[in-house]
Design an enzyme around this catalytic site. Structure first.
Site, PDB file in Angstrom:
ATOM      1  N   THR A   1       0.923  -1.185  -0.075  1.00 18.79           N
ATOM      2  CA  THR A   1      -0.015  -0.025   0.008  1.00 18.79           C
ATOM      3  C   THR A   1       1.047   1.341  -0.083  1.00 18.79           C
ATOM      4  OG1 THR A   1      -0.235  -0.205   2.402  1.00 18.79           O
ATOM      5  CG2 THR A   1      -2.096  -1.233   1.014  1.00 18.79           C
TER       6      THR A   1
ATOM      7  N   LYS B   1       3.944  -6.625   3.603  1.00 19.03           N
ATOM      8  CA  LYS B   1       3.807  -5.422   3.320  1.00 19.03           C
ATOM      9  C   LYS B   1       3.647  -4.450   4.885  1.00 19.03           C
ATOM     10  CE  LYS B   1       0.464  -3.297   3.213  1.00 19.03           C
ATOM     11  NZ  LYS B   1      -0.070  -2.216   4.309  1.00 19.03           N
TER      12      LYS B   1
ATOM     13  N   THR C   1       2.351  -8.855  11.478  1.00 17.25           N
ATOM     14  CA  THR C   1       2.223  -7.313  11.059  1.00 17.25           C
ATOM     15  C   THR C   1       1.258  -7.486   9.884  1.00 17.25           C
ATOM     16  OG1 THR C   1       3.528  -5.764   9.913  1.00 17.25           O
ATOM     17  CG2 THR C   1       4.017  -7.823   9.124  1.00 17.25           C
TER      18      THR C   1
ATOM     19  N   GLU D   1       6.338   4.860   7.162  1.00 19.65           N
ATOM     20  CA  GLU D   1       5.877   6.026   6.439  1.00 19.65           C
ATOM     21  C   GLU D   1       6.903   7.349   6.976  1.00 19.65           C
ATOM     22  OE1 GLU D   1       1.275   4.545   5.617  1.00 19.65           O
ATOM     23  OE2 GLU D   1       1.389   5.876   7.451  1.00 19.65           O
TER      24      GLU D   1
ATOM     25  N   ASN E   1      -0.398  11.627   6.643  1.00 19.78           N
ATOM     26  CA  ASN E   1      -1.677  10.884   7.000  1.00 19.78           C
ATOM     27  C   ASN E   1      -2.702  11.757   7.372  1.00 19.78           C
ATOM     28  OD1 ASN E   1      -1.370   7.854   7.325  1.00 19.78           O
ATOM     29  ND2 ASN E   1       0.537   8.271   8.387  1.00 19.78           N
TER      30      ASN E   1
END
Lengths: 406, 406
Positions: B158, B185, B196, B281, B403
């Site tokens: 993603t 991922k 995860t 991220e 985010n």
């Protein structure tokens, strides 16, 4: 009950003298920044206090607990900003004691007559020369005007953008006026579990220590202990109340006056707690997270804190994105007894989720609500009667920038 | 044991066919973005899995648990990115079942022969037309080349910036080769407590289900369950292992081969967990938080997580500020039995705090250490033998920006 939201704080209470002076505790050559506050009542006070439950607690917190345990009458407090006197070992405790002694002597009081508080950077010894000079100046500048109250309220601030004060008064059954006033500082490292960074409350009521302590504990639990800016509980959280009896009005346990007094005390705490959240570091939103229908209150609290401290949730609030999926995710990882097929969520009073499924037709309404500076989120688990309300904030890029260094 | 860090993933294991295709699950008219992965073993597999402990869990997680409980042999998995199929109620569960049926039929397998996994936005129903077309295409494109493996590894991503794959092989006592490979991922909503986001591991070993499940649990506890990017545990966390027996090598319990196999399985998990943190991220730092000398391992874990999830600590890491005061503060509010006068802290191997007092003469060294992309923090409570290691990241402004909306 009369509440004055923008007050001068503790100088509004008869019998208390205040001062706030600058003594460059940050050692940057700036004497204009107020950083030393002193508050003195000539008559002795009943005192109560609640403090951080952090296992790493500052030297002044340790000292305040000791002083409270003696049950001796108190006459006020001395507080500095710019240095937290936390993680400073034996030297730090000696410095806190010295600060107390200097202030008591300067005010012509016996030893251990004053609370001591510090706030600011962790891990540095207090500059005792500056502390000594500041205390001497503060003792010379005591007074009861609004400017004295404002100076004291400003001297305790760190990253706050404005002073936080409130004054509440009520009329007793006997027709006399009792006044309470408070001043606080907040901004960062805010998720108190017993109190917030620093809050000082004064009143002219006559009240027993055990009653005052019980009332303070209840009020703090419903106010300061229900807010979070960043989930970081500080080493220095302290809320203290001083009652100097100046009004001559005795607050008897279980009397109508006791109810009024506790309501007034709660109003002070709630008002200051809300001001701390509203001035959280670089926030752009205040979000009230209400959790209901939980197994018990503790379960509701766990879920409210998981939501209010989630980086993903807080980032989405900053972005005005009605991302209820992240709310549901955080509610679930709190692992507090949630059945996702019974979960309801509302933004303000608009349904978002019913029985675990989204009410997508309300999307345009959600989008409007999350644009507001302040809005509510209601999470109903529909499994019990437990509830909790947390006042939280969003997380902005500016918070990160601000806290990259200190 | 041989570890290939940049591998093609599951296509390295004999007997597994892979594919990854694009079917526009995000419904943005983009068929070039791969978003449907299929993995098939013609021979039946022993399977094990660990899943999110979030009380809000996605429909495919529910379905995978059901399928595992049947103890039926499995033949692989189907997985999509772009939609998590979480908080989607009964319709979501029906869609997950339909996805499983379509994939089993397309691969010529019996019902419930495949794991099903989804990752992406929470709260939207799967676009079943796209899913159906994607599965049909994926079944037509199965193969065992590196490009097949890479396509599958990319289809599950993603917000990851690159594929995460690893291959490990070892020689058994009998002189034959056993291969394990994994793909994962990560990126956001990463604080797994059981697994995860998504991780798929394949091996050609012959191994009993109960032994495989026990090994997977132990390996996940020491790898995926010791990382955190943002403290947000997902609704979809899943780690599954498929053992197709293609090598003919039987891994007997308590044998030397079992030790080798578990070491290899741990190497796969650890490598992928580290890759997930390293691609968190918008992170700029990886920080290893090691807590020792705690009352017990659970206390050490509480403290490590408090530090690794503190907004103030993570912001200071982004700012390369050796702000150990925030570390000590977070360690204290974990309330896991800390005596601040015994507290030691090191950056890498340089003392920061000894017995609760700062070792200020090392300041210039701390400043150099926190400039590194990766460094360690060691917190020693000196009260017991409990320990825990958490791999965490900093918090950047870019994380918040990223985010604010999804």
């Amino acid at each position: 009950m009369k509440l004055t939201d923008q007050s001068a704080g503790l100088s509004d209470v008869p019998g208390f003298l205040l001062s706030g002076v600058g003594c460059d505790i940050r050692q940057k050559g700036d004497l204009n920044r107020l950083d030393m506050a002193l508050c003195i009542s000539k008559t002795p006070c009943t005192a109560a206090g609640v403090f951080t439950t952090n296992e790493v607690f500052a030297a002044p917190v340790r000292l305040c607990r000791e002083i409270l345990d003696t049950k001796n009458p108190l006459h006020g407090f001395v507080a500095n900003s710019g240095n937290a006197n936390a993680c400073t070992g034996k030297q730090g405790l000696q410095n806190a004691r010295k600060m107390s002694e200097l202030a008591c002597a300067a005010a012509g009081l016996e030893k251990n007559s004053l609370f001591v508080a510090s706030t600011g950077r962790i891990g540095r010894q207090l500059p005792m020369g500056n502390i000594e000079k500041g205390i001497a100046d503060a003792a010379k500048n005591l007074g009861n005007s609004q400017s004295h109250g404002n100076a004291a309220a400003n001297a305790i601030l760190t990253s706050d953008t404005h002073q936080k004060t409130v004054t509440v008064s009520f009329e007793t059954q006997a027709g006399k006026t009792v006044t309470l006033a408070g001043m606080a500082k907040g901004a960062g490292m805010i998720e108190p579990h017993m109190a917030t960074m620093l809050c000082f409350i004064a009143t002219d009521a006559v009240i027993e220590q055990s009653l005052l302590q019980a009332m303070l504990k209840r009020c703090a639990d419903r106010s300061f202990n229900c807010i979070s800016v960043d989930g970081d509980m500080s080493t220095n959280d302290s809320v203290v109340v001083l009652a100097n009896g100046h009004s001559g009005e005795k607050i008897e346990k279980d009397s109508p006056d006791a109810t009024q007094f506790e309501n007034a005390l709660y109003a002070v705490c709630d008002n200051l707690a809300e001001k701390i959240v509203g001035d959280g570091e670089k926030i752009s939103k205040i979000v009230e997270v209400k959790v209901g229908g939980a197994r018990d209150n503790a379960a509701a609290e766990k879920i409210a804190r998981a939501i209010g401290n989630s980086l993903l949730v807080k980032s989405s609030w900053a972005g005005e994105d009605p991302n209820w999926g992240r709310l549901a995710d955080a509610a679930g990882y709190a692992r507090a007894g949630l059945d996702q097929d019974k979960l309801d969520i509302d933004y303000d009073n608009v349904p978002v989720l019913r029985g675990g499924c989204p009410v997508d037709e309300n999307l345009s309404q959600w989008k409007q609500i999350v644009k507001k500076r302040r809005f509510s989120i209601l999470v109903n688990l529909n499994v019990g009667a437990g509830e909790f309300r947390l006042l939280s904030t969003d997380l902005t890029e500016a918070y990160v920038t601000f806290n990259k260094s200190e």
